[in-house]
Write a protein that holds these residues in place. Structure first.
Motif, PDB file in Angstrom:
ATOM      1  N   MET A 280      89.389  81.828  53.052  1.00 12.27           N
ATOM      2  CA  MET A 280      89.783  80.655  52.275  1.00 12.27           C
ATOM      3  C   MET A 280      91.152  80.894  51.648  1.00 12.27           C
ATOM      4  N   PRO A 281      91.945  79.840  51.569  1.00 19.41           N
ATOM      5  CA  PRO A 281      93.265  79.993  50.955  1.00 19.41           C
ATOM      6  C   PRO A 281      93.172  80.192  49.434  1.00 19.41           C
ATOM      7  N   ARG A 282      94.167  80.869  48.895  1.00 19.66           N
ATOM      8  CA  ARG A 282      94.254  81.101  47.448  1.00 19.66           C
ATOM      9  C   ARG A 282      95.307  80.171  46.865  1.00 19.66           C
ATOM     10  N   TYR A 283      94.942  79.527  45.762  1.00 20.59           N
ATOM     11  CA  TYR A 283      95.842  78.612  45.058  1.00 20.59           C
ATOM     12  C   TYR A 283      96.091  79.151  43.657  1.00 20.59           C
ATOM     13  N   PHE A 284      97.321  78.949  43.181  1.00 12.18           N
ATOM     14  CA  PHE A 284      97.716  79.409  41.857  1.00 12.18           C
ATOM     15  C   PHE A 284      98.039  78.195  40.998  1.00 12.18           C
ATOM     16  N   PHE A 285      97.525  78.207  39.777  1.00  6.40           N
ATOM     17  CA  PHE A 285      97.638  77.069  38.874  1.00  6.40           C
ATOM     18  C   PHE A 285      98.613  77.413  37.748  1.00  6.40           C
ATOM     19  N   ASN A 286      99.899  77.147  37.997  1.00  9.23           N
ATOM     20  CA  ASN A 286     100.961  77.442  37.035  1.00  9.23           C
ATOM     21  C   ASN A 286     101.182  76.224  36.150  1.00  9.23           C
ATOM     22  N   THR A 287     101.414  76.481  34.880  1.00 10.75           N
ATOM     23  CA  THR A 287     101.614  75.383  33.928  1.00 10.75           C
ATOM     24  C   THR A 287     103.072  75.320  33.507  1.00 10.75           C
ATOM     25  N   ARG A 288     103.664  74.148  33.664  1.00  8.41           N
ATOM     26  CA  ARG A 288     105.053  73.942  33.244  1.00  8.41           C
ATOM     27  C   ARG A 288     105.060  73.027  32.018  1.00  8.41           C
ATOM     28  N   ILE A 289     105.622  73.563  30.922  1.00  6.31           N
ATOM     29  CA  ILE A 289     105.813  72.795  29.696  1.00  6.31           C
ATOM     30  C   ILE A 289     107.297  72.822  29.403  1.00  6.31           C
ATOM     31  N   GLY A 290     107.956  71.703  29.677  1.00  2.66           N
ATOM     32  CA  GLY A 290     109.414  71.666  29.543  1.00  2.66           C
ATOM     33  C   GLY A 290     110.039  72.609  30.554  1.00  2.66           C
ATOM     34  N   ASP A 291     110.879  73.533  30.074  1.00  4.21           N
ATOM     35  CA  ASP A 291     111.534  74.499  30.958  1.00  4.21           C
ATOM     36  C   ASP A 291     110.727  75.781  31.128  1.00  4.21           C
ATOM     37  N   GLU A 292     109.625  75.906  30.392  1.00  2.00           N
ATOM     38  CA  GLU A 292     108.813  77.125  30.435  1.00  2.00           C
ATOM     39  C   GLU A 292     107.747  77.015  31.518  1.00  2.00           C
ATOM     40  N   LEU A 293     107.615  78.081  32.324  1.00  2.00           N
ATOM     41  CA  LEU A 293     106.581  78.140  33.350  1.00  2.00           C
ATOM     42  C   LEU A 293     105.632  79.268  33.010  1.00  2.00           C
ATOM     43  N   ILE A 294     104.359  78.933  32.835  1.00  6.65           N
ATOM     44  CA  ILE A 294     103.316  79.926  32.578  1.00  6.65           C
ATOM     45  C   ILE A 294     102.606  80.148  33.909  1.00  6.65           C
TER      46      ILE A 294
ATOM     47  N   SER B 248      90.386  70.804  24.004  1.00  2.71           N
ATOM     48  CA  SER B 248      90.444  71.902  23.033  1.00  2.71           C
ATOM     49  C   SER B 248      91.706  71.865  22.170  1.00  2.71           C
ATOM     50  N   GLU B 249      92.832  71.438  22.738  1.00  3.67           N
ATOM     51  CA  GLU B 249      94.106  71.469  22.028  1.00  3.67           C
ATOM     52  C   GLU B 249      94.526  70.109  21.486  1.00  3.67           C
ATOM     53  N   GLY B 250      93.949  69.042  22.012  1.00  2.00           N
ATOM     54  CA  GLY B 250      94.348  67.702  21.604  1.00  2.00           C
ATOM     55  C   GLY B 250      95.465  67.180  22.488  1.00  2.00           C
ATOM     56  N   ALA B 251      95.534  65.886  22.571  1.00  4.69           N
ATOM     57  CA  ALA B 251      96.538  65.235  23.417  1.00  4.69           C
ATOM     58  C   ALA B 251      97.824  65.053  22.615  1.00  4.69           C
ATOM     59  N   VAL B 252      98.524  66.155  22.399  1.00  2.63           N
ATOM     60  CA  VAL B 252      99.763  66.123  21.625  1.00  2.63           C
ATOM     61  C   VAL B 252     100.962  66.108  22.558  1.00  2.63           C
ATOM     62  N   GLY B 253     102.101  65.687  22.045  1.00  6.35           N
ATOM     63  CA  GLY B 253     103.324  65.511  22.812  1.00  6.35           C
ATOM     64  C   GLY B 253     103.636  66.552  23.864  1.00  6.35           C
ATOM     65  N   PRO B 254     103.773  67.835  23.481  1.00  4.05           N
ATOM     66  CA  PRO B 254     104.148  68.832  24.492  1.00  4.05           C
ATOM     67  C   PRO B 254     103.135  68.934  25.641  1.00  4.05           C
ATOM     68  N   LEU B 255     101.860  68.840  25.332  1.00  4.94           N
ATOM     69  CA  LEU B 255     100.860  68.927  26.398  1.00  4.94           C
ATOM     70  C   LEU B 255     100.880  67.704  27.301  1.00  4.94           C
ATOM     71  N   LEU B 256     101.102  66.539  26.724  1.00  6.04           N
ATOM     72  CA  LEU B 256     101.124  65.333  27.556  1.00  6.04           C
ATOM     73  C   LEU B 256     102.315  65.307  28.506  1.00  6.04           C
ATOM     74  N   SER B 257     103.340  66.101  28.212  1.00  2.00           N
ATOM     75  CA  SER B 257     104.483  66.161  29.126  1.00  2.00           C
ATOM     76  C   SER B 257     104.395  67.362  30.073  1.00  2.00           C
ATOM     77  N   ALA B 258     103.332  68.157  29.957  1.00  2.00           N
ATOM     78  CA  ALA B 258     103.159  69.337  30.808  1.00  2.00           C
ATOM     79  C   ALA B 258     102.660  68.942  32.197  1.00  2.00           C
ATOM     80  N   VAL B 259     102.826  69.875  33.122  1.00  2.00           N
ATOM     81  CA  VAL B 259     102.415  69.671  34.510  1.00  2.00           C
ATOM     82  C   VAL B 259     101.786  70.954  35.026  1.00  2.00           C
ATOM     83  N   ILE B 260     100.695  70.833  35.761  1.00  2.00           N
ATOM     84  CA  ILE B 260     100.174  71.988  36.489  1.00  2.00           C
ATOM     85  C   ILE B 260     100.784  71.935  37.883  1.00  2.00           C
ATOM     86  N   GLU B 261     101.461  73.015  38.246  1.00  2.00           N
ATOM     87  CA  GLU B 261     102.039  73.148  39.575  1.00  2.00           C
ATOM     88  C   GLU B 261     101.137  74.076  40.372  1.00  2.00           C
ATOM     89  N   VAL B 262     100.489  73.544  41.373  1.00  2.00           N
ATOM     90  CA  VAL B 262      99.596  74.342  42.203  1.00  2.00           C
ATOM     91  C   VAL B 262     100.404  74.846  43.395  1.00  2.00           C
TER      92      VAL B 262
END
Length: 85
Positions: free
Chosen positions: A1-15, A43-57
């Motif tokens: 099975m293929p492996r997928y990585f779930f990276n989180t981008r918040i603004g210019d920061e990539l986790i 858990s964190e609430g729908a606050v500004g920075p999170l609502l603009s975040a993206v999960i890049e798979v």
């Protein structure tokens, strides 16, 4: 099975997701990304920075398979589907 990585981008920061997860296909990766976002919003609430975040798979080669904006999951949760999947 293929492996997928779930990276989180918040603004210019990539986790980066260093471990990833083996899943059967990109559709399942989309479902996992949506679940992750909904759990974070609960858990964190729908606050500004999170609502603009993206999960890049990405795949094992580092290619972006899909991008899932947090705002899309938030609106779908409220019954206002932004896109059709």
């Amino acid at each position: 099975m293929p492996r997928y990585f779930f990276n989180t981008r918040i603004g210019d920061e990539l986790i980066e997701d260093p471990e990833g997860e083996e899943l059967r296909n990109p559709d399942r990766a989309w479902e996992v990304a949506r679940t992750m976002i909904l759990e974070l919003l609960r858990s964190e609430g729908a606050v500004g920075p999170l609502l603009s975040a993206v999960i890049e798979v990405t795949d094992e080669a580092g290619e972006v398979v899909l991008e899932f904006p947090f705002s899309e999951a938030f609106f779908e949760q409220r019954g206002e589907s932004v896109t059709r999947h």
